[in-house]
Each structure stands twice: as C-alpha cells, then as structure tokens.
Scaffold this motif. Structure first.
Motif, PDB file in Angstrom:
ATOM      1  N   THR B 285      -5.984  23.054 -15.427  1.00  0.00           N
ATOM      2  CA  THR B 285      -4.987  23.313 -16.468  1.00  0.00           C
ATOM      3  C   THR B 285      -5.595  24.193 -17.559  1.00  0.00           C
ATOM      4  O   THR B 285      -6.808  24.416 -17.592  1.00  0.00           O
ATOM      5  N   SER B 286      -4.745  24.646 -18.460  1.00  0.00           N
ATOM      6  CA  SER B 286      -5.229  25.473 -19.575  1.00  0.00           C
ATOM      7  C   SER B 286      -6.149  24.660 -20.494  1.00  0.00           C
ATOM      8  O   SER B 286      -6.915  25.215 -21.264  1.00  0.00           O
ATOM      9  N   ARG B 287      -6.068  23.329 -20.384  1.00  0.00           N
ATOM     10  CA  ARG B 287      -6.959  22.471 -21.195  1.00  0.00           C
ATOM     11  C   ARG B 287      -8.253  22.158 -20.459  1.00  0.00           C
ATOM     12  O   ARG B 287      -9.063  21.350 -20.914  1.00  0.00           O
ATOM     13  N   GLY B 288      -8.434  22.772 -19.288  1.00  0.00           N
ATOM     14  CA  GLY B 288      -9.669  22.547 -18.539  1.00  0.00           C
ATOM     15  C   GLY B 288      -9.686  21.239 -17.771  1.00  0.00           C
ATOM     16  O   GLY B 288     -10.741  20.771 -17.338  1.00  0.00           O
ATOM     17  N   GLU B 289      -8.519  20.651 -17.574  1.00  0.00           N
ATOM     18  CA  GLU B 289      -8.446  19.397 -16.804  1.00  0.00           C
ATOM     19  C   GLU B 289      -7.968  19.695 -15.383  1.00  0.00           C
ATOM     20  O   GLU B 289      -7.497  20.797 -15.096  1.00  0.00           O
ATOM     21  N   ARG B 290      -8.074  18.665 -14.531  1.00  0.00           N
ATOM     22  CA  ARG B 290      -7.595  18.852 -13.154  1.00  0.00           C
ATOM     23  C   ARG B 290      -6.083  19.075 -13.152  1.00  0.00           C
ATOM     24  O   ARG B 290      -5.346  18.383 -13.851  1.00  0.00           O
ATOM     25  N   GLY B 291      -5.637  20.041 -12.326  1.00  0.00           N
ATOM     26  CA  GLY B 291      -4.212  20.309 -12.192  1.00  0.00           C
ATOM     27  C   GLY B 291      -3.548  19.307 -11.266  1.00  0.00           C
ATOM     28  O   GLY B 291      -4.172  18.325 -10.837  1.00  0.00           O
ATOM     29  N   LEU B 292      -2.283  19.580 -10.965  1.00  0.00           N
ATOM     30  CA  LEU B 292      -1.517  18.668 -10.113  1.00  0.00           C
ATOM     31  C   LEU B 292      -0.926  19.419  -8.930  1.00  0.00           C
ATOM     32  O   LEU B 292      -0.535  20.582  -9.059  1.00  0.00           O
ATOM     33  N   MET B 293      -0.867  18.719  -7.797  1.00  0.00           N
ATOM     34  CA  MET B 293      -0.160  19.256  -6.637  1.00  0.00           C
ATOM     35  C   MET B 293       1.198  18.558  -6.581  1.00  0.00           C
ATOM     36  O   MET B 293       1.274  17.336  -6.422  1.00  0.00           O
ATOM     37  N   HIS B 294       2.231  19.361  -6.745  1.00  0.00           N
ATOM     38  CA  HIS B 294       3.600  18.845  -6.786  1.00  0.00           C
ATOM     39  C   HIS B 294       4.120  18.713  -5.354  1.00  0.00           C
ATOM     40  O   HIS B 294       3.984  19.647  -4.555  1.00  0.00           O
ATOM     41  N   LEU B 295       4.681  17.565  -5.051  1.00  0.00           N
ATOM     42  CA  LEU B 295       5.014  17.242  -3.655  1.00  0.00           C
ATOM     43  C   LEU B 295       6.376  17.804  -3.253  1.00  0.00           C
ATOM     44  O   LEU B 295       7.344  17.722  -4.027  1.00  0.00           O
ATOM     45  N   PHE B 296       6.438  18.361  -2.062  1.00  0.00           N
ATOM     46  CA  PHE B 296       7.685  18.939  -1.538  1.00  0.00           C
ATOM     47  C   PHE B 296       8.511  17.801  -0.936  1.00  0.00           C
ATOM     48  O   PHE B 296       8.638  17.673   0.286  1.00  0.00           O
ATOM     49  N   GLU B 297       9.078  17.018  -1.813  1.00  0.00           N
ATOM     50  CA  GLU B 297       9.676  15.751  -1.370  1.00  0.00           C
ATOM     51  C   GLU B 297      11.012  15.896  -0.661  1.00  0.00           C
ATOM     52  O   GLU B 297      11.504  14.927  -0.100  1.00  0.00           O
ATOM     53  N   TRP B 298      11.587  17.085  -0.677  1.00  0.00           N
ATOM     54  CA  TRP B 298      12.836  17.271   0.067  1.00  0.00           C
ATOM     55  C   TRP B 298      12.558  17.502   1.561  1.00  0.00           C
ATOM     56  O   TRP B 298      13.469  17.454   2.369  1.00  0.00           O
ATOM     57  N   GLU B 299      11.316  17.723   1.914  1.00  0.00           N
ATOM     58  CA  GLU B 299      10.940  17.867   3.322  1.00  0.00           C
ATOM     59  C   GLU B 299      10.124  16.671   3.819  1.00  0.00           C
ATOM     60  O   GLU B 299      10.148  16.360   5.002  1.00  0.00           O
TER      61      GLU B 299
END
Lengths: 64, 477
Positions: B285-299
C-alpha cells in the motif's frame, strides 16, 4: 448511475446475442463431418463460457 | 446506503482499471447482497447439475440432507454440504479411474486434463476440463491481469513454464490470448540469461508474469549483468507474481528496481486459475503495508475457516481457504479444503469500496508444509520472509536433520548476491547474526547458518522448494 444502467442494458443485450449464438453453435455440432464437429464443439465451448461470463448481475435482469 | 457512500463508491469505481470495463465496474459497485444473490443463483444451478451428473457430489448432498432445488441461502449450503479434502478426491479417483465420479461431465467432453503438482507426496489430483472450462480458465487468468493493467496489444513475458499437465501451464497461454496480448512463453524453455537477451531484443515489454521466486531470480540476474531493470525496460507497466509469499522489504526493493507496481494473484488448480488479485492497488500500500488480494467471488465461492474448529475466521485472522467453483463444469470443486493458509479481510475492512472479500498479500502459506521443529510450528514462508528481508541474500536452502547424537539440527545454507559477496569477514558475521536473530523472532527456532556459493543452490523456475526434512534418514540403520 446512468452509466451503470447503460452497462446493465448492454449486459442483457450481449447475453441475449450469445444465447442465440449458442443455439446456432449447438446446431452446427450436429454435423456429420467429424473434422468440423470437433471445431464446432470448440466454438460452442467458447460461446458457452462467454454466456457464463456475461450473466446479468442483477436478479431482475436475470429474470427478464 | 447514503448518497455520500454511494458517491464514494461510484467515484472509486472510476479508477483504473474499472473505467475500461463496464461489466467490472458494475461488479465493483454491486452491493454485498447483490453479489451473494448472484453467487446463490450460480450455486443452485451448479448443485442441480452435479446432483444429476456426479455420483460423488450427489452422495455428499444426500449425506448433508441438501436439496439443490430447495437451497435457500449460502448459510444453508455451508451447513449442509460436507467439506472435501485431497484424500477424498484421491480415493474417488482410485475407485473410479481416471477422473473419479466428481467429474460431472461426460468423459468425451474432456478437452484438457490438468493434474496437481504432487508436491505434497500424497498423490496428484486429476481434473477433466470441458471446452467451456478451457475458456473459463483463460478468463480466470486474463481477469487479474486486465485488472493489473494488461491491455490488448501489450507485449507480455510469461515466465511460468507452459504446457504439461498443470493448470498453471495452460491457463496463462489462454489468458494472454483472451486478453489480446502478444505473449512470449519463455518459462521453462529458456535460461534466465537467454530470457534477458530476448527481452533486450524485443525492447518494449509491458507485462511480466512470474512466480515470486522467479521474479527474484530474474531481478538478481539482471543486476548481476549490470542492467538496471527500470532503465532497461522503461515501458514495463506491471509485474505480476503468484504462488509464494515474500517479505515486504523484498517487494519494496522490487518496485524500486523495476520502477513499476508489483501486483499479486492467488490462484490454484482448484480455482481453475486466479481466485483473486490486487487489482491495480499493488502488493504494497501507499503506507508501506501489505496490500490485499480481492476475491473474484462471482466466479468462486470462498470460505476461510479455522482448520481445527472448521468455523469461519474473523476479519484479520488467518485460516484455511475453502473453495467452491461456481462456473466450472468439469471436475468442479465444491467446498474443497485447499490446505492454503491466508489472512482473511472482510469486504467491510478492505477500504476499497467494493463488496469483495479479500486476503492479505505475500503471506499465503500451506498448512501441510509446516515443519515441526523442537515443538514449534515453522512454515517455510516465514523463514523466506526472514531471510529475504535482507537485500544481501541471493538464495538459500534449508534442511532439518538428525545429528549423530539424535538431536534435531537445522542448517540454512545462504548465498549472497554478487555485490554482497565482496563484504569482509566481520561484516558477514554481523549480517549472519542479524539473519539468525530475525529467523528466531519469526519462528522461535535458532538455526545454523552456513555460507555457500550461489551456483551451489538451485534456481527455481516456478515454485521454490527450499526445505528438506531429512530427520527420518537419521534414524535409518
């Protein structure tokens, strides 16, 4: 919001077109030409996947 | 929803990449209720089909007293449908070779056969995919790459070995064709130096897909040749990694060296491709933290459960990923325990404005590759994170063994990068001590570090296998 509605309309339209295409592809798969039959099944699979991928998102659109 | 909140979400959905796909934009602004209604619609259809076509799944529905036509909610599904594990699938395959009764389509409809890697030592799951599934697998690769910025006409380097029996061997090729990219499938066919030579000849490269470990190898090789990645490939927009965890410090160095965003996806054979990705938000992230993987929950329907109690974990907690395919028809997985561990972040806490749940970047691990060392549960991913938080380290390999006296010992062989290899003895000692302490902090285990030459350690073209457990050998007579 207008753009969202336009996108919903486009989804429904695309889905209907693909439904018709799938029916046509099913007809093609009835061929007696074995060389073409495999290719038609390939085509049918692609269209079937696209039909899935364009499934209307809203419940009201799916029942329309 | 308040007008302010709606405006905020609509505003965020304008962001790249959603501006380039009206459908993705709609999925980005869909409410959680709408998303779950779509899931339930697809799930009912999937279960009804499998009830008619798969003895394996029909029995599981009967065991749980679940009637697909009467399925009222996702909660009823979770309560009534028994979990499946790898061993269940292997038993099914043994009893009904080669695909098992879970296949769910006619054998004649199988157009692509995929198998899992077999690295667990238990056996390989086999999956029969239909023509429709082949496209779906391509889509489930193209989707995260589109979200990460890949566009028609782009030049892409696929560094993951292509072909063979794995989903990871076939999905990327389909995905890049679907995305409309001009793809060079260099994984497994060219040496790292040959890949670099080819990239130099191509000149304009826009997208690189590699395992975490191979991106490390590629970066290391470029630096060894005195080529600064961001100056050598100024048109590169996206680095996309998958398959393994990494320390934040490593990700930051990679972004600095390459001068572009690092994106990550979570995928597997069971997901038939990628189940989620960072979209365009980046692995850090812009704050230097770990980002997130957003889940493709419609599939794909995801649950993240406590592996012991089998109850859903809370947002922020780590659990085991359980997967259900909503759109795959050949060998679909329904409530399959992946053995993958991930930190769950509820859609309410992602800050993305989207109603998609997420998992944390860089910390995906395996429950089954855990090493039990002196009473501690030690995951190789935790040691990777400790070792590679030091930029001086090029590669490492570890082994757990039993000494002549019957004591468990751990040896970590470490190879420095070319630049770091020049350091003097005192500096090396200080670095070793710092690495040892970092490993101890993250695993609670002291390990013995030994320096070695870089060419004494293997180069991994896909998933790294850095650890060997040789303790059984110590007891052989």
């Amino acid at each position: 919001m207008r753009r969202t509605q336009d996108a919903a309309d486009a989804d429904v339209r695309d889905h209907l077109i693909l439904s018709r295409m799938l029916a046509d592809a099913e007809s093609l798969c009835g061929t007696r030409d074995e060389l073409l039959a495999g290719q038609y099944r390939f085509l049918r699979g692609r269209i079937a996947a696209l039909l899935e991928l364009t499934m209307p998102i809203g419940a009201d659109e799916r029942s329309a | 929803m308040s007008a302010h909140a709606q405006n905020r979400i609509e505003g965020q959905a304008e962001d790249v990449p959603f501006v380039d796909s009206a459908r993705l934009r709609r999925l980005a602004v869909a409410s959680r209720a709408d998303l779950e209604a779509l899931q339930l619609h697809k799930l009912r259809r999937q279960l009804a089909r499998l009830h008619a076509s798969s003895g394996y799944y029909r029995r599981r529905m009967e065991t749980g007293g679940l009637d697909p036509d009467a399925l009222a909610s996702l909660a009823d599904f979770r309560a009534g449908f028994p979990l499946s594990s790898k061993s269940d699938f292997l038993t099914d395959q043994t009893e009904h070779p080669p695909f098992g009764e879970r296949l769910g389509i006619a054998r004649e409809e199988v157009a692509l056969v995929n198998m899992t890697g077999g690295t667990s030592g238990q056996g390989q799951e086999i999956y029969g995919r239909s023509q429709r599934d082949v496209h779906m697998q391509g889509y489930l690769h193209a989707l995260p790459w589109f979200l990460a910025g890949l566009r028609p006409g782009d030049i892409a380097m696929n560094c993951v070995p292509a072909g063979g029996l794995t989903t990871g061997g076939w999905g990327p090729g389909e995905g890049l064709r679907i995305a409309g990219a001009t793809a060079f499938h260099v994984g497994g066919t060219l040496s790292t130096d040959a890949k670099i030579d080819l990239m130099l000849r191509i000149g304009e490269v826009n997208f690189i897909y590699a395992s975490t470990n191979y991106l490390h190898t590629l970066t290391e090789a470029l630096c060894r040749r005195g080529l600064e990645p961001k100056r050598t490939f100024p048109t590169l927009r996206t680095l996309f990694i998958a398959a393994e965890g990494y320390p934040l410090e490593w990700a930051e160095r990679i972004e600095t060296l390459w001068g572009c965003r690092l994106q990550e996806g979570y995928g597997s054979t069971q997901c038939a491709g990628f189940g989620g990705s960072t979209c365009a938000d980046g692995a850090i992230t812009s704050r230097g933290e770990r980002g997130l993987m957003h889940l493709f929950e419609w599939e794909t329907l995801f649950e993240i459960i406590d592996p012991t109690t089998l109850e859903p974990v809370k947002s922020g907690e780590t659990g085991e990923l359980v997967v259900t395919n909503l759109s795959i028809e050949g060998s679909p997985v329904i409530r399959f325990r992946t053995g993958d561990s991930a930190r769950f972040i509820s859609h309410r806490d992602t800050g993305s404005g989207r109603s998609w749940n997420a998992i944390e970047c860089g910390t995906i691990g395996r429950f089954d590759d855990m090493l039990k060392i002196r009473g501690n549960n030690v995951w190789p991913s935790a040691i990777d994170a400790a070792v590679f938080s030091f930029g001086e380290i090029g590669e490492y390999a570890g082994r757990v063994y039993t000494s002549a006296g019957g004591k468990t010992e751990i040896e970590v062989r470490i190879a420095f990068t070319e630049q770091a290899a020049q350091m003097d003895e005192a500096a090396r000692e200080r670095l070793f001590e710092a690495i040892r302490r970092t490993i101890k902090e993250r695993t609670n285990v002291w390990m013995t570090l030994v320096a070695c030459a870089r060419n004494e350690l293997p180069e991994f073209s896909y998933k790294a296998r850095r650890w060997k457990d040789e303790r059984q050998q110590g007891y052989r007579l």
